[in-house]
Design an enzyme around this catalytic site. Structure first.
Site, PDB file in Angstrom:
ATOM      1  CE  LYS A  78      -3.582  -0.297   2.498  1.00 31.74           C
ATOM      2  NZ  LYS A  78      -4.545  -0.399   3.257  1.00 31.74           N
ATOM      3  NE  ARG A 148      -7.632   2.834   4.771  1.00 26.52           N
ATOM      4  CZ  ARG A 148      -8.064   4.184   4.588  1.00 26.52           C
ATOM      5  NH1 ARG A 148      -7.436   5.266   4.443  1.00 26.52           N
ATOM      6  NH2 ARG A 148      -9.406   4.350   4.415  1.00 26.52           N
ATOM      7  N   GLY A 157      -8.570  -6.829   5.084  1.00 21.48           N
ATOM      8  CA  GLY A 157      -9.229  -7.014   5.786  1.00 21.48           C
ATOM      9  C   GLY A 157      -8.655  -8.017   7.362  1.00 21.48           C
ATOM     10  CG  MET A 159      -2.844  -6.939   9.777  1.00 19.77           C
ATOM     11  SD  MET A 159      -1.102  -6.651   9.529  1.00 19.77           S
ATOM     12  CE  MET A 159      -1.300  -6.275   7.539  1.00 19.77           C
ATOM     13  NE  ARG A 398      -6.487  -4.280  -2.018  1.00 18.23           N
ATOM     14  CZ  ARG A 398      -6.800  -4.513  -0.841  1.00 18.23           C
ATOM     15  NH1 ARG A 398      -6.205  -4.330   0.107  1.00 18.23           N
ATOM     16  NH2 ARG A 398      -8.370  -4.792  -0.681  1.00 18.23           N
ATOM     17  CG  HIS A 516     -13.737  -9.833   4.875  1.00 17.09           C
ATOM     18  ND1 HIS A 516     -14.414 -11.095   5.415  1.00 17.09           N
ATOM     19  CD2 HIS A 516     -12.538  -9.663   5.197  1.00 17.09           C
ATOM     20  CE1 HIS A 516     -13.341 -11.714   5.912  1.00 17.09           C
ATOM     21  NE2 HIS A 516     -12.039 -10.937   5.707  1.00 17.09           N
ATOM     22  NE  ARG A 638      -1.453 -44.571  -7.885  1.00 14.79           N
ATOM     23  CZ  ARG A 638      -1.783 -43.504  -7.664  1.00 14.79           C
ATOM     24  NH1 ARG A 638      -1.644 -42.492  -6.666  1.00 14.79           N
ATOM     25  NH2 ARG A 638      -2.603 -42.737  -8.649  1.00 14.79           N
ATOM     26  CB  SER A 840      10.297 -42.181  -9.117  1.00 18.10           C
ATOM     27  OG  SER A 840       9.154 -41.430  -9.083  1.00 18.10           O
ATOM     28  N   GLY A 842       9.126 -41.241  -3.683  1.00 18.73           N
ATOM     29  CA  GLY A 842       7.777 -41.417  -3.109  1.00 18.73           C
ATOM     30  C   GLY A 842       7.555 -40.465  -2.068  1.00 18.73           C
ATOM     31  CB  THR A 843       7.556 -36.736  -1.660  1.00 21.13           C
ATOM     32  OG1 THR A 843       6.403 -36.533  -2.730  1.00 21.13           O
ATOM     33  CG2 THR A 843       8.653 -36.549  -2.586  1.00 21.13           C
ATOM     34  CG  ASN A 844       2.480 -39.052  -1.290  1.00 16.75           C
ATOM     35  OD1 ASN A 844       2.665 -37.709  -1.431  1.00 16.75           O
ATOM     36  ND2 ASN A 844       1.420 -39.614  -1.865  1.00 16.75           N
ATOM     37  CB  CYS A 907       6.009 -40.968  -8.708  1.00 19.75           C
ATOM     38  SG  CYS A 907       6.557 -41.903  -7.380  1.00 19.75           S
ATOM     39  CE1 TYR A 927       8.704 -39.066 -12.887  1.00 21.79           C
ATOM     40  CE2 TYR A 927      10.833 -39.469 -14.050  1.00 21.79           C
ATOM     41  CZ  TYR A 927       9.717 -39.703 -13.056  1.00 21.79           C
ATOM     42  OH  TYR A 927       9.990 -40.986 -12.432  1.00 21.79           O
TER      43      TYR A 927
END
Length: 950
Positions: A78, A148, A157, A159, A398, A516, A638, A840, A842-844, A907, A927
């Site tokens: 702002k 402000r 909205g 703050m 903005r 808002h 899978r 690959s 398997g991040t989970n 993956c 990838y």
């Protein structure tokens, strides 16, 4: 720039024509006789000598500004834009910005300000006073101020704001006499007391109340004098409110309302800084990834008044439609009102087009400002304006929050208009917002039969159905159970943020498209209908009533955020236009403007992206969808998902329950044709793109029934005693499915399973290759933690490939690799890479095994960890870069040391998270792979990562 002094009542336009072009001529905003600042009690201000030589108060006004748009980090969005608008000659009320560095210093040093702040602030205040010819607290020409917040990234909205600062028992009389409007003066005083009492003196927070005690006083007086609206109060009523508010402040806070304006100013500044850490601001930053350490700036400006009668107004407008992206002036205004009245949604405003009839000259000026701002900032702008007695002022601008649909259209059209480049267009679109473009809409047939109960303003496009809830906390609780809630409010406030996040959609009875509710809903991609004024919402009885029907909490309701329609009950949905074109093929591409812009952006993304995007897909249909969305192959197929359709599960269960390798092979022979058929369909759908096929991964007990009736039925069909079946279920059961007999361990104990699956893959590849379609295979061995177990499985797969190739007289193009999903695999990656063609991540599972947490913990302790900032966010939504990311870095470094050209990918579902995609790009992966409907998001994120790295 003209130096001519004009009176406050001058209606002379600030636009003139010169050399055939419209130019902006800035004038002095307000004039008056300068008088000395009155002496008064000294303000107590805790300061520190540190940072004494730095500048952190920046003035703007009279066409000059200390700062500019490049100082966003210090001035906040702002403040930077106020400075920039001042520099280009727009009619901005003068003032000054206290930098974000003061906020961070304030918190770091225990609510202490740097010593030089006070002198810099006084000097800046003096500049403002000279610019307008008024003085704060002056007995003849008093200046009123607005205070402000202004964070680096807009947080609408979240703050606190203070308006009309500087008014007191003395100046209210002066203002009444000067303006000739006692009602205006006393209305400004009561508004200031209400804001200051709440924000600075903590009246509402004092008792931990959710309702507003000031509003209770207002409502009681309305009943007493027999009116319905605030603007119907007489001067006598307003004076009574002022007295009641002062008494309320003293009663609740134990302190008298301060009459000294400078003391008011310091109190307001501190309150705005403190609001950076309030609950709603913290929740908002966490949701949108805004760093807590940034802090907020504080903007202090000379007040201009939209509530000085029928020649005054205030409004919020967008240079383009933030819901659809249409190149049309969009917004609303209120006559005789202040800005908070529009944003808070207390009154339902008029569309900005109506201003052309009521104030044609000012409307033309506003249109000119619209074009100047968009051309200068080169983006769709959200601006606030005030008209004071026919004189236009721009209070802020903005980059406007917008839906994903609007973001795509605005970006595409601004490139065509040569306002921005293709690179800028890609960088401007929040990648996650593309989910809005793919979101369902109401099914026309179902909508035709639905009962229409109200119509409001379309504020957030899309379709949403859910159970009615009136309180934010109830919507949160209900949604945590996996149910759909729809938040229904008379009007929303920032305190409703948690409920708005949890709800499927938002419906309000009051407020407009810049309220808002609408602003926040658009940013979140929530469906929203505002200003459905025919709805009578009763929090006490928990009902919604119209002339036709009454709905209660828990009932279903449906809203169309594109049309503004509200329906009783649940309305079925149908696919978005993009899905209709690409997946269902029920809509011609030429008939969809949304699709055309979407396709244009996807083409640009392909041009700049370096990271390839694949999909997690397990059936030919899923693969076809993924390819339609632009996937460049399958990163995870899978194979276990193929065993649950039709009669396949019976053969699978027979295999699991087999008592010998021979019995197991007999069952597997029944499964092989099914698997081969599925792979044939997948390879055909891929049309030569690569496919990563994961061998069987989950523990075997997941394929067996656990209900006693189902167990008896299965035992009867297999002609075995039910006791034998129950015993086998108990033997195979894994209390933690992340551990034990699963993944490659199944292939080690039961090698015939791996043999069958490999045979199905290669036989399918041979059949498709005979059709002239290339097949690029990647066989993935799951859950490897030891290089030797990978080597054993690799040898098995290679032997099957040789046997099938010899038998069917063909050749195969294939790789064999593994998933890195346990910490040990990451730590010994250099050894595994000696045998593997690809990794690959398997991040989970890697997240679960590294953190000792599961996705189910999102319903228990994970929210508390994020609240207390132990975790920056949900590690199952975005990669934990500090922990899991470090393991990935170790694995990558080790793998490339042994195998420099190894292919590396992700993956897990993190592959569809924009932050994770950018992280994978910087790690140098080949990838990422994600679900088909997240592919467009990943494509945009990958292009942004490449462009941002330049």
């Amino acid at each position: 720039m003209s130096k001519k002094t004009v009176t406050k009542n001058s209606a002379e336009s600030f636009f003139t024509r010169a050399d055939g072009e419209r130019k902006l001529r800035a004038e002095r905003l307000l004039v008056g006789k300068a008088t000395p600042l009155p002496t008064g009690p000294t303000v107590s201000l805790r300061t520190s000598s540190k940072l004494g030589g730095r500048k952190y108060v920046f003035s703007f006004g009279d066409g000059k500004a200390d700062g500019n748009g490049s100082l966003r980090a210090s001035l906040g969005g702002k403040g930077a834009n106020l400075a920039e608008m001042t520099r280009i000659g727009l009619p901005v009320p003068p003032g000054f910005t206290i930098s974000t560095e003061v906020c961070t210093y304030y918190y770091k040093h225990g609510y202490v300000y740097p010593r030089a702040l006070e002198s810099q602030l006084r000097a800046a205040l003096s500049k403002t006073e000279k610019s307008v010819g008024k003085r704060l607290g002056d007995a003849e020409s008093p200046l009123l101020l607005s205070v402000r917040s202004g964070a680096r990234d807009s947080m609408p909205g979240m703050m606190d704001t203070i308006l009309n600062l500087g008014i007191n028992d003395e100046t209210v009389e002066v203002i009444a006499a000067k303006t000739g409007s006692p009602r205006f003066a006393w209305d400004a005083y009561r508004r200031f007391l209400q804001m200051y009492g709440d924000v600075v003196m903590g009246v509402q927070r004092h008792m931990g109340e959710h309702h507003d005690p000031f509003e209770e006083v207002i409502n009681a007086l309305k009943q007493e004098v027999g009116i319905e609206k605030d603007d119907e109060f007489s001067v006598r009523d307003l004076k009574k409110l002022v007295a009641s508010f002062k008494a309320l402040i003293e009663e609740r806070s134990g302190k008298s309302f301060p009459q000294e304006p400078l003391e008011q100013l310091w109190g307001a500044i501190s309150a705005v800084f403190r609001s950076w850490q309030n609950d709603r601001a913290t929740v908002y930053r966490r949701k949108y990834g805004i760093p807590h350490e940034w802090g907020t700036a504080v903007n202090v400006q000379a007040m201009v008044f939209g509530n000085m009668g029928e020649t005054s107004a205030t409004g919020v407008v967008f240079t383009r439609n933030p819901a659809t992206g249409e190149e049309a002036f969009y917004g609303e205004y209120l006559i005789n009102a202040q800005g908070e009245d529009v944003v808070a949604g207390v009154r339902t405003p008029q569309p900005v087009s109506q201003l052309q009839k009521e104030m044609p000259t000012t409307y033309r000026q506003l249109l000119a400002v619209r074009h100047i701002l968009e051309k200068h900032f080169r983006d769709m702008q959200d601006l606030e304006f005030t008209i004071e007695e026919n004189r236009l002022y721009i209070l802020q601008t903005r980059s406007g929050k917008r839906t994903g649909t609007a973001a795509v259209r605005i970006a595409a059209e601004m490139v065509k208009e040569r306002l921005i480049t293709k690179e800028e267009a890609l960088l401007r679109i929040p990648a996650d917002s593309l989910s809005h473009v793919l979101a369902p809409i109401f099914d026309p047939a179902s909508k035709e039969k639905a009962q229409l109960i109200a119509t409001g303003l379309p504020a957030g496009p899309g379709a949403a159905s859910g159970h009615i809830f009136f309180q934010a906390e109830d919507a949160v609780t209900f949604s945590q159970k996996g149910e759909k809630a729809l938040l229904v409010r008379v009007e929303t406030s920032p305190e409703d943020l948690r409920g708005m996040i949890a709800a499927e959609g938002i419906l309000t009875a009051r407020g407009g498209v810049s309220s808002h509710a609408a602003l926040v809903a658009r940013q979140m991609g929530k469906v929203c209908v505002c200003g459905a004024c025919m709805l009578r919402i009763d929090y006490r009885t928990k009902t919604i009533a119209t002339g036709k029907i009454t709905l209660r909490e828990g009932d279903f309701i449906s809203i169309d955020g594109t049309t503004g329609e509200v329906f009783a009950g649940e309305v079925r949905t149908s696919p978005s236009e993009v899905v209709q074109v690409l997946v269902n093929r029920t809509l011609e591409p030429s008939r969809s403007k949304i699709y055309k812009n979407f396709a244009l952006l996807m083409g640009w993304a392909n041009k700049y992206s370096k990271l390839r995007i694949r999909a997690n897909a397990d059936t030919p249909e899923q693969v076809a969808n993924a390819i339609a969305f632009g996937a460049q192959g399958v990163g995870l197929c899978r194979t276990e998902h193929m065993f649950f359709e039709g009669n396949r599960i019976d053969a699978m269960r027979e295999m699991v329950l087999a008592a010998s390798p021979e019995e197991r092979r007999t069952a597997l022979e029944k499964l092989l044709p099914y698997q081969r058929e599925d792979f044939v369909g997948i390879f055909r759908a891929l049309r030569g793109l690569p496919a990563t096929i994961r061998l069987l991964d989950p523990p075997l007990h997941e394929f067996l029934p656990h209900d006693s009736l189902q167990q008896k039925s299965l035992a009867d069909s297999l002609n075995i005693p039910v006791e034998t079946l129950i015993k086998r279920v108990q033997e195979l059961h894994e209390f933690n499915p992340m551990l034990g007999l699963r993944g490659c361990r199944l292939g080690m104990v039961y090698p015939e399973i791996s043999e069958m699956q490999a045979c199905a893959v290669f036989e399918a590849a041979a059949l498709v290759q005979k059709e002239g379609i290339k097949v690029h295979l990647e066989i993935m061995v799951p859950l490897v933690g030891f290089s030797k177990e990978f080597k054993i499985q690799k040898d098995l797969v290679q032997q099957v490939a040789k046997d099938v190739a010899r038998r069917l007289q063909t050749k195969f193009n294939y790789l064999i690799g593994t998933m890195i999903e346990v910490p040990r695999a990451a730590l010994i990656a250099s050894a595994i890479a000696g045998e593997a063609d690809f990794f690959s991540f398997g991040t989970n599972d890697l997240t679960q095994t590294s953190l000792g947490m599961s996705r189910d913990d999102a319903g228990s302790f994970l929210p508390a960890y994020m609240e207390r900032e132990i975790l920056p966010g949900n590690p199952f939504a975005s990669i934990d870069q500090e922990g899991v990311g470090r393991l990935m870095e170790i694995a990558i470094e080790g793998a490339r040391r042994t195998h420099p050209g190894i292919k590396l990918g992700v993956c897990g579902e993190h592959g569809g998270d924009p932050n994770s995609v950018r992280y994978c790009y910087h790690l140098g992966l080949t990838y990422v792979s994600c679900s088909p409907f997240r592919v467009p998001i990943a494509r945009i994120a990958a292009a942004q990562a490449a462009l941002g790295a330049r």
